[in-house]
Design a protein around this motif. Sequence first.
Motif, PDB file in Angstrom:
ATOM      1  N   ASN A  75       0.850  -1.134   0.307  1.00  0.00           N
ATOM      2  CA  ASN A  75       0.150   0.233   0.334  1.00  0.00           C
ATOM      3  C   ASN A  75       0.990   1.341   0.194  1.00  0.00           C
ATOM      4  OD1 ASN A  75      -1.076   2.226   1.727  1.00  0.00           O
ATOM      5  ND2 ASN A  75      -3.003   1.189   0.671  1.00  0.00           N
ATOM      6  N   ASP A  79       0.973   3.948  -3.003  1.00  0.00           N
ATOM      7  CA  ASP A  79       0.371   5.401  -2.860  1.00  0.00           C
ATOM      8  C   ASP A  79       1.764   6.155  -3.090  1.00  0.00           C
ATOM      9  OD1 ASP A  79      -2.065   4.081  -3.332  1.00  0.00           O
ATOM     10  OD2 ASP A  79      -2.496   4.457  -1.188  1.00  0.00           O
ATOM     11  N   ARG A  82       0.797   9.414  -4.922  1.00  0.00           N
ATOM     12  CA  ARG A  82       0.072  10.297  -4.426  1.00  0.00           C
ATOM     13  C   ARG A  82      -0.131  10.561  -2.516  1.00  0.00           C
ATOM     14  NH1 ARG A  82      -5.072   7.107  -1.897  1.00  0.00           N
ATOM     15  NH2 ARG A  82      -4.350   6.822  -0.125  1.00  0.00           N
ATOM     16  N   ASP A  83       0.526   9.848  -2.359  1.00  0.00           N
ATOM     17  CA  ASP A  83       1.268  10.590  -0.414  1.00  0.00           C
ATOM     18  C   ASP A  83       2.374  12.173  -0.759  1.00  0.00           C
ATOM     19  OD1 ASP A  83       0.057   8.753   1.339  1.00  0.00           O
ATOM     20  OD2 ASP A  83       1.192   7.126   1.206  1.00  0.00           O
ATOM     21  N   ASP A 140      -5.373  -2.693  -3.241  1.00  0.00           N
ATOM     22  CA  ASP A 140      -4.067  -2.028  -3.186  1.00  0.00           C
ATOM     23  C   ASP A 140      -3.564  -0.584  -4.415  1.00  0.00           C
ATOM     24  OD1 ASP A 140      -4.250  -1.845  -0.945  1.00  0.00           O
ATOM     25  OD2 ASP A 140      -2.186  -3.242  -0.287  1.00  0.00           O
ATOM     26  N   ARG A 145      -9.568   2.165  -6.507  1.00  0.00           N
ATOM     27  CA  ARG A 145     -10.349   3.147  -7.394  1.00  0.00           C
ATOM     28  C   ARG A 145     -11.193   3.366  -8.306  1.00  0.00           C
ATOM     29  NH1 ARG A 145      -4.316   3.480  -6.969  1.00  0.00           N
ATOM     30  NH2 ARG A 145      -3.365   5.201  -6.439  1.00  0.00           N
ATOM     31  N   ASP A 201      -8.937  12.511  -0.299  1.00  0.00           N
ATOM     32  CA  ASP A 201      -8.459  11.386  -1.704  1.00  0.00           C
ATOM     33  C   ASP A 201      -9.413  11.458  -2.975  1.00  0.00           C
ATOM     34  OD1 ASP A 201      -7.763   9.404  -0.038  1.00  0.00           O
ATOM     35  OD2 ASP A 201      -9.960   8.356   0.274  1.00  0.00           O
ATOM     36  N   VAL A 206      -8.670   9.715  -6.067  1.00  0.00           N
ATOM     37  CA  VAL A 206      -9.453   8.562  -6.027  1.00  0.00           C
ATOM     38  C   VAL A 206     -10.634   8.172  -6.144  1.00  0.00           C
ATOM     39  CG1 VAL A 206      -9.624   6.500  -4.159  1.00  0.00           C
ATOM     40  CG2 VAL A 206      -7.114   7.875  -4.068  1.00  0.00           C
TER      41      VAL A 206
END
Length: 295
Positions: A75, A79, A82-83, A140, A145, A201, A206
Amino acid sequence: MPSTVIGSADAPGRSTPGRAARVTRGLLRACHPEPTLVVTALITALAAAAGRSAAGCLLVAAAVLTGQLSVGWCNDRVDLRRDRAAGRRDKPLVAGALRPGTVAIAAGAALALCVPFSLANGASAGTAHLVAVAAAWAYDLGVKRTVLSWLPYAVGFGLLPVFVTLALPGHPWPQPWAVAAGALLGVGAHLTNVLPDIDADLRVGVRGLPQRLGRGRTRALAPVPLLAASVLLVFGPPGPVGGWGWAALAVTGALAVAVVLPGGAAAESRRPFLATLAMAATAVGLLLLHGAAFT
């Protein structure tokens, strides 16, 4: 810059106790330790309630722990972009405490260990657990999405009683109400887990089912599968409904009302999240209480 910190914290070719400790701490933070430990403890306790021996419970714990570690590391690696865009400095990869390759290797190694640990519980039980882990990886890797974001949770949680009972002597299948309750608990857990982060999100693209529904509709929907799971866990097992069952229904009903009352709709309100979390905990308690009746 993150790249500078990454180089100093996890640079190839340099092996020092300080660096090893930093990498270890980073991996522990990146594995999502709280849900990893909670899920491992829950399924191990469920195995004990169903009648597994101490050695059998250790095998269950080893399989679940390695599976959850692999999912958590997967995960954080998936991500990462995105993080970073969201400025999640609490994430070790974003903060530069780890290299992406380190987390990817850790996820692969944990998954590789999960296979023999799972199959050590028996071929059918191990296969059920590995399908649950595969569902979590699918979430994940992209299902989260999509409008089917709830499905991996339903599959993974629904297979928990299957994994537990198929490892018992005689390899019995669980009762249908136990599987259905597990699946509903999973859907409720998904909605509850996503609820506080829906707005964030959406900003990073997402668009799972809760994000598409929006905060208001997700808030109203989240208690439904959790309440349904509790109803199944109270009325599904044979015999009369005891005092604990009626008490659990009263608690979950009151919490469901608390979720939809005016005042919880504000974006900053944590009441819906905390109330649905308490409903999930009540359902988990019922799951453990009736573990011996699964077969």
